[in-house]
Scaffold this active site. Structure first.
Site, PDB file in Angstrom:
ATOM      1  N   ASN A 117       0.777  -1.294   0.017  1.00 13.33           N
ATOM      2  CA  ASN A 117      -0.006  -0.063  -0.038  1.00 13.33           C
ATOM      3  C   ASN A 117       0.975   1.113   0.073  1.00 13.33           C
ATOM      4  O   ASN A 117       1.996   1.105   0.441  1.00 13.33           O
ATOM      5  CB  ASN A 117      -0.908  -0.050   1.129  1.00 13.33           C
ATOM      6  CG  ASN A 117      -1.893   1.124   1.177  1.00 13.33           C
ATOM      7  OD1 ASN A 117      -1.464   2.161   1.666  1.00 13.33           O
ATOM      8  ND2 ASN A 117      -3.206   0.490   0.820  1.00 13.33           N
ATOM      9  N   TYR A 130       2.956   2.369   3.863  1.00 17.97           N
ATOM     10  CA  TYR A 130       3.647   0.998   4.029  1.00 17.97           C
ATOM     11  C   TYR A 130       3.310   0.426   5.092  1.00 17.97           C
ATOM     12  O   TYR A 130       3.032  -0.690   5.354  1.00 17.97           O
ATOM     13  CB  TYR A 130       5.167   1.411   4.111  1.00 17.97           C
ATOM     14  CG  TYR A 130       6.042   1.037   2.793  1.00 17.97           C
ATOM     15  CD1 TYR A 130       5.231   0.426   1.444  1.00 17.97           C
ATOM     16  CD2 TYR A 130       7.224   1.687   2.647  1.00 17.97           C
ATOM     17  CE1 TYR A 130       5.971   0.589   0.157  1.00 17.97           C
ATOM     18  CE2 TYR A 130       7.737   1.389   1.405  1.00 17.97           C
ATOM     19  CZ  TYR A 130       7.092   0.963   0.159  1.00 17.97           C
ATOM     20  OH  TYR A 130       7.655   0.906  -1.105  1.00 17.97           O
ATOM     21  N   GLU A 176       3.089 -13.994   4.814  1.00 16.91           N
ATOM     22  CA  GLU A 176       2.922 -15.092   5.894  1.00 16.91           C
ATOM     23  C   GLU A 176       1.358 -14.601   6.624  1.00 16.91           C
ATOM     24  O   GLU A 176       0.591 -15.391   7.199  1.00 16.91           O
ATOM     25  CB  GLU A 176       3.860 -15.073   6.856  1.00 16.91           C
ATOM     26  CG  GLU A 176       5.290 -15.454   6.182  1.00 16.91           C
ATOM     27  CD  GLU A 176       5.999 -14.353   5.632  1.00 16.91           C
ATOM     28  OE1 GLU A 176       7.162 -14.328   5.648  1.00 16.91           O
ATOM     29  OE2 GLU A 176       5.603 -13.294   4.987  1.00 16.91           O
ATOM     30  N   CYS A 182       9.933 -11.577   8.009  1.00 16.47           N
ATOM     31  CA  CYS A 182      10.305 -10.511   9.016  1.00 16.47           C
ATOM     32  C   CYS A 182       9.963 -10.695  10.262  1.00 16.47           C
ATOM     33  O   CYS A 182       9.251 -11.816  10.614  1.00 16.47           O
ATOM     34  CB  CYS A 182       9.265  -9.278   8.579  1.00 16.47           C
ATOM     35  SG  CYS A 182       7.760  -9.100   8.733  1.00 16.47           S
TER      36      CYS A 182
END
EC number: 3.5.4.5
Length: 132
Positions: A46, A49, A56, A86
């Site tokens: 988007n 961010y 995931e 992440c």
């Protein structure tokens, strides 16, 4: 085809649907529940961010929406040789997996490395719930 091969192919296929016009970094994820059901997700960026969704996270949301609460195995595939989840996604995966949950990291050519959840997120944040 093995279960792991099928999981890899599912992650690879959904990666193609990723929406990443800002980073151009496509990621796909596939999670297998203990009964063999597979849930998939891809990253959705988007312009703002912080409201982007990781692959995931999308797969976990699909799993939860279907009424499942446990991950038996996972594959994450990206454009890098070692596209590990992440930090936020490591915590998401940990919430629904054990320390022994195996997360396979792949690029388009195949699995590059496999990690246990404990290796990816040692000393994870966990709350102990009691039913009193």
């Amino acid at each position: 085809m093995s279960d792991l091969d099928a999981l890899f192919e599912a992650a690879k296929a959904v990666r193609e649907n990723a929406y990443a016009p800002y980073s151009n970094f496509l990621v796909g994820a596939a999670l297998r529940a203990p009964d063999g059901t597979v849930f998939i997700g891809c990253n959705v960026e988007n312009a703002s961010y912080p409201v982007s969704v990781c692959a995931e996270g999308g797969a976990v949301s699909a799993m939860i929406a279907a009424g499942y609460r446990e991950i038996a195995e996972a594959v994450v595939i990206g454009d890098a040789a070692l596209c590990t989840p992440c930090g936020m996604c490591r915590q998401r995966l940990k919430e629904f997996g054990t320390d022994d949950l195996v997360v396979h990291v792949a690029d388009l050519d195949g699995i590059r490395r496999s990690f246990t959840m404990d290796e990816l997120l040692p000393a994870a944040f966990e709350l102990e719930y009691t039913s009193k």
